[in-house]
Motif scaffolding. Structure first.
Motif, PDB file in Angstrom:
ATOM      1  N   GLN A  35      28.804  -6.343 -54.364  1.00 45.60           N
ATOM      2  CA  GLN A  35      29.733  -6.482 -55.483  1.00 45.60           C
ATOM      3  C   GLN A  35      31.122  -5.968 -55.120  1.00 45.60           C
ATOM      4  N   THR A  36      31.220  -5.099 -54.134  1.00 45.75           N
ATOM      5  CA  THR A  36      32.513  -4.506 -53.808  1.00 45.75           C
ATOM      6  C   THR A  36      32.870  -4.625 -52.331  1.00 45.75           C
ATOM      7  N   ILE A  37      32.067  -5.290 -51.527  1.00 47.30           N
ATOM      8  CA  ILE A  37      32.268  -5.302 -50.086  1.00 47.30           C
ATOM      9  C   ILE A  37      32.955  -6.595 -49.633  1.00 47.30           C
ATOM     10  N   ASP A  38      33.904  -6.437 -48.745  1.00 49.02           N
ATOM     11  CA  ASP A  38      34.528  -7.573 -48.080  1.00 49.02           C
ATOM     12  C   ASP A  38      34.078  -7.529 -46.625  1.00 49.02           C
ATOM     13  N   LEU A  39      33.431  -8.602 -46.176  1.00 51.71           N
ATOM     14  CA  LEU A  39      32.985  -8.646 -44.791  1.00 51.71           C
ATOM     15  C   LEU A  39      34.172  -8.912 -43.881  1.00 51.71           C
ATOM     16  N   PRO A  40      34.153  -8.337 -42.681  1.00 50.47           N
ATOM     17  CA  PRO A  40      35.245  -8.607 -41.731  1.00 50.47           C
ATOM     18  C   PRO A  40      35.180 -10.060 -41.265  1.00 50.47           C
ATOM     19  N   ASN A  41      36.291 -10.530 -40.714  1.00 57.43           N
ATOM     20  CA  ASN A  41      36.306 -11.872 -40.145  1.00 57.43           C
ATOM     21  C   ASN A  41      35.298 -11.950 -39.001  1.00 57.43           C
ATOM     22  N   THR A  42      34.666 -13.100 -38.872  1.00 58.28           N
ATOM     23  CA  THR A  42      33.709 -13.302 -37.789  1.00 58.28           C
ATOM     24  C   THR A  42      34.445 -13.355 -36.458  1.00 58.28           C
ATOM     25  N   GLN A  43      33.931 -12.636 -35.473  1.00 60.12           N
ATOM     26  CA  GLN A  43      34.496 -12.688 -34.136  1.00 60.12           C
ATOM     27  C   GLN A  43      33.418 -12.322 -33.125  1.00 60.12           C
ATOM     28  N   LEU A  44      33.626 -12.755 -31.905  1.00 62.71           N
ATOM     29  CA  LEU A  44      32.677 -12.443 -30.842  1.00 62.71           C
ATOM     30  C   LEU A  44      32.879 -11.005 -30.386  1.00 62.71           C
ATOM     31  N   ILE A  45      31.767 -10.309 -30.248  1.00 64.10           N
ATOM     32  CA  ILE A  45      31.788  -8.949 -29.737  1.00 64.10           C
ATOM     33  C   ILE A  45      30.659  -8.804 -28.736  1.00 64.10           C
ATOM     34  N   SER A  46      30.763  -7.808 -27.917  1.00 61.76           N
ATOM     35  CA  SER A  46      29.689  -7.452 -27.000  1.00 61.76           C
ATOM     36  C   SER A  46      29.238  -6.052 -27.389  1.00 61.76           C
ATOM     37  N   VAL A  47      27.971  -5.945 -27.766  1.00 62.37           N
ATOM     38  CA  VAL A  47      27.438  -4.661 -28.220  1.00 62.37           C
ATOM     39  C   VAL A  47      26.485  -4.130 -27.168  1.00 62.37           C
ATOM     40  N   GLY A  48      26.763  -2.940 -26.693  1.00 57.62           N
ATOM     41  CA  GLY A  48      25.888  -2.265 -25.747  1.00 57.62           C
ATOM     42  C   GLY A  48      25.272  -1.041 -26.397  1.00 57.62           C
ATOM     43  N   MET A  49      24.481  -0.336 -25.623  1.00 57.00           N
ATOM     44  CA  MET A  49      23.822   0.850 -26.158  1.00 57.00           C
ATOM     45  C   MET A  49      24.832   1.918 -26.576  1.00 57.00           C
ATOM     46  N   ASN A  50      25.948   2.015 -25.831  1.00 56.02           N
ATOM     47  CA  ASN A  50      26.919   3.069 -26.099  1.00 56.02           C
ATOM     48  C   ASN A  50      28.349   2.570 -26.263  1.00 56.02           C
ATOM     49  N   GLN A  51      28.555   1.242 -26.129  1.00 58.59           N
ATOM     50  CA  GLN A  51      29.904   0.688 -26.203  1.00 58.59           C
ATOM     51  C   GLN A  51      29.930  -0.619 -26.969  1.00 58.59           C
ATOM     52  N   ILE A  52      31.091  -0.922 -27.528  1.00 59.65           N
ATOM     53  CA  ILE A  52      31.342  -2.206 -28.162  1.00 59.65           C
ATOM     54  C   ILE A  52      32.650  -2.725 -27.601  1.00 59.65           C
ATOM     55  N   THR A  53      32.652  -4.020 -27.228  1.00 58.12           N
ATOM     56  CA  THR A  53      33.827  -4.653 -26.644  1.00 58.12           C
ATOM     57  C   THR A  53      34.200  -5.859 -27.489  1.00 58.12           C
ATOM     58  N   TRP A  54      35.491  -6.063 -27.700  1.00 58.11           N
ATOM     59  CA  TRP A  54      35.966  -7.229 -28.440  1.00 58.11           C
ATOM     60  C   TRP A  54      37.405  -7.531 -28.046  1.00 58.11           C
ATOM     61  N   GLN A  55      37.849  -8.712 -28.434  1.00 58.75           N
ATOM     62  CA  GLN A  55      39.241  -9.101 -28.223  1.00 58.75           C
ATOM     63  C   GLN A  55      39.917  -9.193 -29.572  1.00 58.75           C
ATOM     64  N   GLY A  56      41.162  -8.777 -29.623  1.00 54.86           N
ATOM     65  CA  GLY A  56      41.881  -8.824 -30.877  1.00 54.86           C
ATOM     66  C   GLY A  56      43.354  -8.550 -30.695  1.00 54.86           C
ATOM     67  N   THR A  57      44.035  -8.518 -31.794  1.00 59.81           N
ATOM     68  CA  THR A  57      45.481  -8.286 -31.774  1.00 59.81           C
ATOM     69  C   THR A  57      45.849  -6.949 -32.422  1.00 59.81           C
ATOM     70  N   GLN A  58      44.864  -6.121 -32.678  1.00 56.67           N
ATOM     71  CA  GLN A  58      45.113  -4.830 -33.305  1.00 56.67           C
ATOM     72  C   GLN A  58      46.015  -3.973 -32.415  1.00 56.67           C
ATOM     73  N   SER A  59      46.721  -3.060 -33.032  1.00 53.34           N
ATOM     74  CA  SER A  59      47.558  -2.122 -32.271  1.00 53.34           C
ATOM     75  C   SER A  59      46.821  -0.789 -32.169  1.00 53.34           C
ATOM     76  N   LEU A  60      45.794  -0.785 -31.339  1.00 60.37           N
ATOM     77  CA  LEU A  60      45.001   0.419 -31.099  1.00 60.37           C
ATOM     78  C   LEU A  60      45.353   0.955 -29.717  1.00 60.37           C
ATOM     79  N   SER A  61      45.256   2.257 -29.555  1.00 65.33           N
ATOM     80  CA  SER A  61      45.559   2.841 -28.255  1.00 65.33           C
ATOM     81  C   SER A  61      44.368   3.636 -27.738  1.00 65.33           C
ATOM     82  N   GLU A  62      44.351   3.794 -26.432  1.00 63.15           N
ATOM     83  CA  GLU A  62      43.274   4.521 -25.777  1.00 63.15           C
ATOM     84  C   GLU A  62      43.185   5.944 -26.331  1.00 63.15           C
ATOM     85  N   GLY A  63      41.961   6.391 -26.598  1.00 68.53           N
ATOM     86  CA  GLY A  63      41.732   7.724 -27.126  1.00 68.53           C
ATOM     87  C   GLY A  63      41.690   7.801 -28.640  1.00 68.53           C
TER      88      GLY A  63
END
Length: 134
Positions: A35-63
């Motif tokens: 009733q209150t949730i918006d799902l994120p846009n669908t995109q390809l990701i790689s999910v590992g046991m300890n890491q997640i990898t994806w491509q995007g245009t976000q302005s995120l920095s290491e750390g």
């Protein structure tokens, strides 16, 4: 953790009284959250046991530390929020970047169920690629 447990049982087709109750609990939870949730846009990701990898245009920095929200099932669309730290950002020269995030510490029970889910999805991907090749 409960979501991963029920999702695994549902996908494997196990039927039991306990599973039926768990499905009912999950459906009620899903109904309440949908009733209150918006799902994120669908995109390809790689999910590992300890890491997640994806491509995007976000302005995120290491750390940078934050939360990654995943929806693992369209039948039970619930966002699984995992704390993560950006391990690397690789810019390919255009606006798209490749992000690698290390998952932060989870409880041992959640870690166990998350690893089982990743392994199950990995097995399914291998099976589907073999079927597509034949």
């Amino acid at each position: 953790m409960r979501y991963l447990m029920v999702l695994a049982d549902f996908e494997q087709g196990h039927e039991s009284i306990e599973l039926a109750q768990a499905k009912q609990d999950l459906l009620l939870l899903w109904l309440a959250k949908s009733q209150t949730i918006d799902l994120p846009n669908t995109q390809l990701i790689s999910v590992g046991m300890n890491q997640i990898t994806w491509q995007g245009t976000q302005s995120l920095s290491e750390g940078e530390v934050g939360v990654i929200n995943l929806c693992l099932s369209l039948q039970f669309p619930l966002l699984l929020s995992l704390k993560a730290k950006i391990a690397s950002v690789d810019s390919s020269g255009n606006d798209t970047k490749c992000f690698v995030a290390d998952l932060c510490a989870m409880s041992p029970q959640l870690q166990d169920h998350f690893e089982q889910t990743v392994f199950r999805y990995h097995r399914r991907a291998i099976q589907q690629s073999r079927q597509a090749a034949t």
